[in-house]
Design an enzyme around this catalytic site. Structure first.
Site, PDB file in Angstrom:
ATOM      1  N   THR B 158       0.867  -1.189   0.000  1.00 48.22           N
ATOM      2  CA  THR B 158       0.000   0.000   0.000  1.00 48.22           C
ATOM      3  C   THR B 158       0.897   1.231   0.000  1.00 48.22           C
ATOM      4  OG1 THR B 158      -0.252  -0.292   2.379  1.00 48.22           O
ATOM      5  CG2 THR B 158      -2.071  -1.049   0.978  1.00 48.22           C
ATOM      6  N   LYS B 184       4.005  -6.766   4.129  1.00 51.72           N
ATOM      7  CA  LYS B 184       3.755  -5.379   3.772  1.00 51.72           C
ATOM      8  C   LYS B 184       3.663  -4.573   5.063  1.00 51.72           C
ATOM      9  CE  LYS B 184       0.081  -3.343   3.202  1.00 51.72           C
ATOM     10  NZ  LYS B 184      -0.618  -2.724   4.328  1.00 51.72           N
ATOM     11  N   THR B 195      -1.366  -1.011   7.334  1.00 50.29           N
ATOM     12  CA  THR B 195      -1.280  -2.145   8.250  1.00 50.29           C
ATOM     13  C   THR B 195      -0.120  -3.097   7.914  1.00 50.29           C
ATOM     14  OG1 THR B 195      -3.609  -2.156   8.698  1.00 50.29           O
ATOM     15  CG2 THR B 195      -2.534  -4.291   8.769  1.00 50.29           C
ATOM     16  N   GLU B 285       7.521   5.041   7.145  1.00 53.07           N
ATOM     17  CA  GLU B 285       7.100   6.253   6.449  1.00 53.07           C
ATOM     18  C   GLU B 285       8.068   7.408   6.727  1.00 53.07           C
ATOM     19  OE1 GLU B 285       2.395   5.039   6.269  1.00 53.07           O
ATOM     20  OE2 GLU B 285       3.174   6.153   7.986  1.00 53.07           O
ATOM     21  N   ASN B 408       1.430  11.301   6.566  1.00 51.90           N
ATOM     22  CA  ASN B 408       0.291  10.986   7.415  1.00 51.90           C
ATOM     23  C   ASN B 408      -0.634  12.162   7.675  1.00 51.90           C
ATOM     24  OD1 ASN B 408       0.526   8.134   8.128  1.00 51.90           O
ATOM     25  ND2 ASN B 408       2.575   8.792   8.739  1.00 51.90           N
ATOM     26  N   SER B 413      -6.958   9.550   0.710  1.00 50.34           N
ATOM     27  CA  SER B 413      -7.141   9.620  -0.750  1.00 50.34           C
ATOM     28  C   SER B 413      -8.153   8.575  -1.178  1.00 50.34           C
ATOM     29  CB  SER B 413      -5.810   9.400  -1.450  1.00 50.34           C
ATOM     30  OG  SER B 413      -5.139   8.301  -0.877  1.00 50.34           O
TER      31      SER B 413
END
Lengths: 413, 413
Positions: B158, B184, B195, B285, B408, B413
């Protein structure tokens, strides 16, 4: 260091009355930088009683150790605050530095060293050159006066972008008494700059054990109910001093915490501390939003508070708020990770007055537009009802912005 | 969604062998977006045993509830993974959606619904349109093949910027067996996108209770020893499937977790899971630094891990690392706030090989230049010795950058 004033700063400051028996002065002792005000001395008249609460850190600073050790006497004659050096994680040198500091002030004031209270904020791990206080102590004592509280609050600022003051005047057994408070803090901590300190002063004649009970009671819903970044300083200190001078005007001496005449003072103390706590959040590093998190329906108040702090400390909740995103899924996540009793299928969540989730699902009447309109405000209220019991809690935080990362990612200056 | 590949991504990927009894295919079911691969089906030959570990969230997703409920049978025939919708906080509709999904797959595969495992990642709180699986299920089953593991790992990404795979081939009672894993995850969670999911497959003939014991044992030092932002998903899932096909090549069937022949497999499982866990941190991230936090000398291992996570989760430690600032005072702060036994005067701290603090003070030989040189590296090791006991722990995290806030803080979206 930030120079722009927080957009969440108050538009005006209250008039701060004189507190009889309290005088202060500031100086530049050159602790870290030359020519910058870095020392505050507060002189307290004989008979002043004191109470304190401190960081829960298991690695507290030397001044915190010093204050804790002297607090049982309940007596105070002076408070010395320095910035530029936290005197934390300084080992035996740290202990020697607080003893030297208290000795210098005690001698100049003419009281026992144990009546001197100390607080330091600044770089951690650097030995504090306490001998530099010697050069300024006489001028500090001579210059002490019932001056401007706002200037005094400015003198203890570090990364703060505005001074933090609050005041109430209330009735104590038929006589008005005043309570003034000042605070500093912008992150819950940045050990090299932004520890939370708060000093409260009253002319009310209240005995130290009563002061301590009142202060301990009030801290849970104020200073211990705010979070900027979940980090806890090694130096957090809140001290409450009572000069007792209002006794001369007829105020009764209070020696029992159950005395009903304390009612208004108790409320005022809670309010002053909450005002100051909110100011700290409003000056949170990089903050653009002031956020109240209210949790209801938890199994008890302690559980409600842990859930509220889990929400208020979640980086994903805080970045969503920064992005004005009504991302209530992250609130669900934060409830779920708190480890406290929660039943997904009873959970309800509001942003402002907009209910976004109920009975474990998105609200059937959910409106993205209405929720987003709430997120665009400067003040955001998040409410969660767990539907399990009567436990409630409120905590306050700010959003997590790029400016926070910028402020805290800079090299130590 | 980030498009730039993380600078911490691996430079190459391992060759992933075929696992006999495992076939997969992907499709675009239009769960959230049209024309985007959003479903992965993994078919498992008859006789496949399964084990799983899941989020500790008290608000888990419907697929997590489903997998937990079916795990006691120990049997699996298929795994269906979708992105675009997490089917979390969806109440009765969520339960109906997992039942419908399992029914669609069970019918197409020709097995009991309870042998279908489900994982979902994506937006939270939106009902999952599970009926859309109907339109793609026949093609998915027909197209299933022992294809590219790397492409399969890509299909479940993702906000990930690179696919995460790991493999080991080891000896089991004289016969080589293979273990492949994919994962992932880029934040510990962003419930609307990121997640953590991990799926592990082996041809080793190992009974479900043994698989479960091995998986539960390995997760503490791998997936439960990493943190990007301290946030925990409602959907975190790790499943381990054993097809047993290596039995035909002579591998012994293992029905006892104490079987000494498991030794190499146990090690391999730990390594594959740690590889995948590290990949997730390296794709954290906004991450620019990969950080190992090692705590030694705690009163026990559990205490060491809590202290290590307190350091690894501290926004102030993580922003300092982003700023390449050897700010060890923030490490002291994080130790102090962990609430675990610690003695300031016995604490020692290293950045890389540079000892910066010892015996509760700055190291007498402290060199800012040497410490700063460590911080400029891409891989940073922080080591803390508490000097109290034999407890140790290692956890891994990344730095906290402006890019994290940006990723974040965007609107969903």
């Amino acid at each position: 260091m930030s120079t722009e004033i927080s957009p969440l700063a108050p538009k005006s400051y209250p008039d701060m009355p004189v507190i009889e028996g309290v005088r202060f002065s500031t100086a530049a002792a050159g602790i870290k930088y030359k020519g910058r005000t870095d020392v505050l001395l507060v002189l307290l008249d004989e008979g002043t009683e004191v109470a304190g609460v401190f960081t829960r850190s298991l690695c507290p600073s030397a001044p915190v150790d010093w204050c804790r050790a002297n607090l049982p006497t309940g007596r105070a004659r002076a408070l010395l605050v320095n910035s530029g050096n936290a005197n934390a994680f300084t080992g035996k040198k740290g202990k020697a530095a607080v003893e030297l500091s208290a000795g210098i002030v005690g001698k100049a004031v003419g009281c026992a060293d144990s009546e001197i209270y100390l607080a330091s904020t600044g770089v951690i791990g650097e030995p504090l050159p306490a001998d530099r206080f010697t050069g300024v102590i006489d001028a500090l004592v001579a210059g002490a006066a019932a001056g401007s509280w706002l200037e005094t609050a400015k003198a203890i600022m570090t990364t703060d972008t505005f001074p933090k003051v609050a005041t109430r005047t209330v009735d104590l057994g038929g006589t008005p008494v005043t309570l003034n408070g000042i605070a500093k803090g912008a992150g819950m901590i940045a050990p090299d700059m932004a520890t939370m300190l708060s000093f409260l002063f009253t002319d009310a004649p209240i005995a130290a054990p009563v002061l301590q009970a009142l202060l301990s009671e009030a801290v849970g819903g104020s200073f211990n109910a705010i979070t900027v970044d979940s980090d806890t300083s090694t130096s957090d200190t809140a001290l409450l001093f009572a000069t007792g001078k209002a006794a001369a005007r007829g105020a009764p001496t209070i020696a029992d915490v159950a005395d009903p005449r304390l009612s208004a003072f108790r409320t005022a103390l809670g309010e002053v501390m909450l005002d100051l706590a909110h100011h700290i959040v409003r000056d949170g590093e990089g903050a653009r939003k002031f956020v109240e998190v209210r949790v209801e329906g938890a199994v008890n108040d302690a559980s409600a508070k842990r859930i509220a702090l889990s929400i208020a400390n979640s980086p994903l909740v805080k970045t969503a708020i920064a992005g004005e995103d009504a991302n209530w899924g992250r609130v669900v996540m934060a409830v779920g990770k708190a480890g406290e009793p929660a039943d997904r299928d009873r959970l309800a969540i509001w942003f402002g007055d907009v209910r976004v989730a109920v009975d474990g699902e998105r609200d059937p009447d959910y409106s993205e537009a209405a929720a987003s309109a709430v997120m665009e405000q400067e003040n955001i209220a998040i409410r969660v009802n767990l539907g399990l019991g009567d436990g409630t809690a409120r905590v306050w935080t700010c959003d997590l912005t790029k400016a926070y990362v910028e402020i805290n990612g800079d090299y130590r200056s």
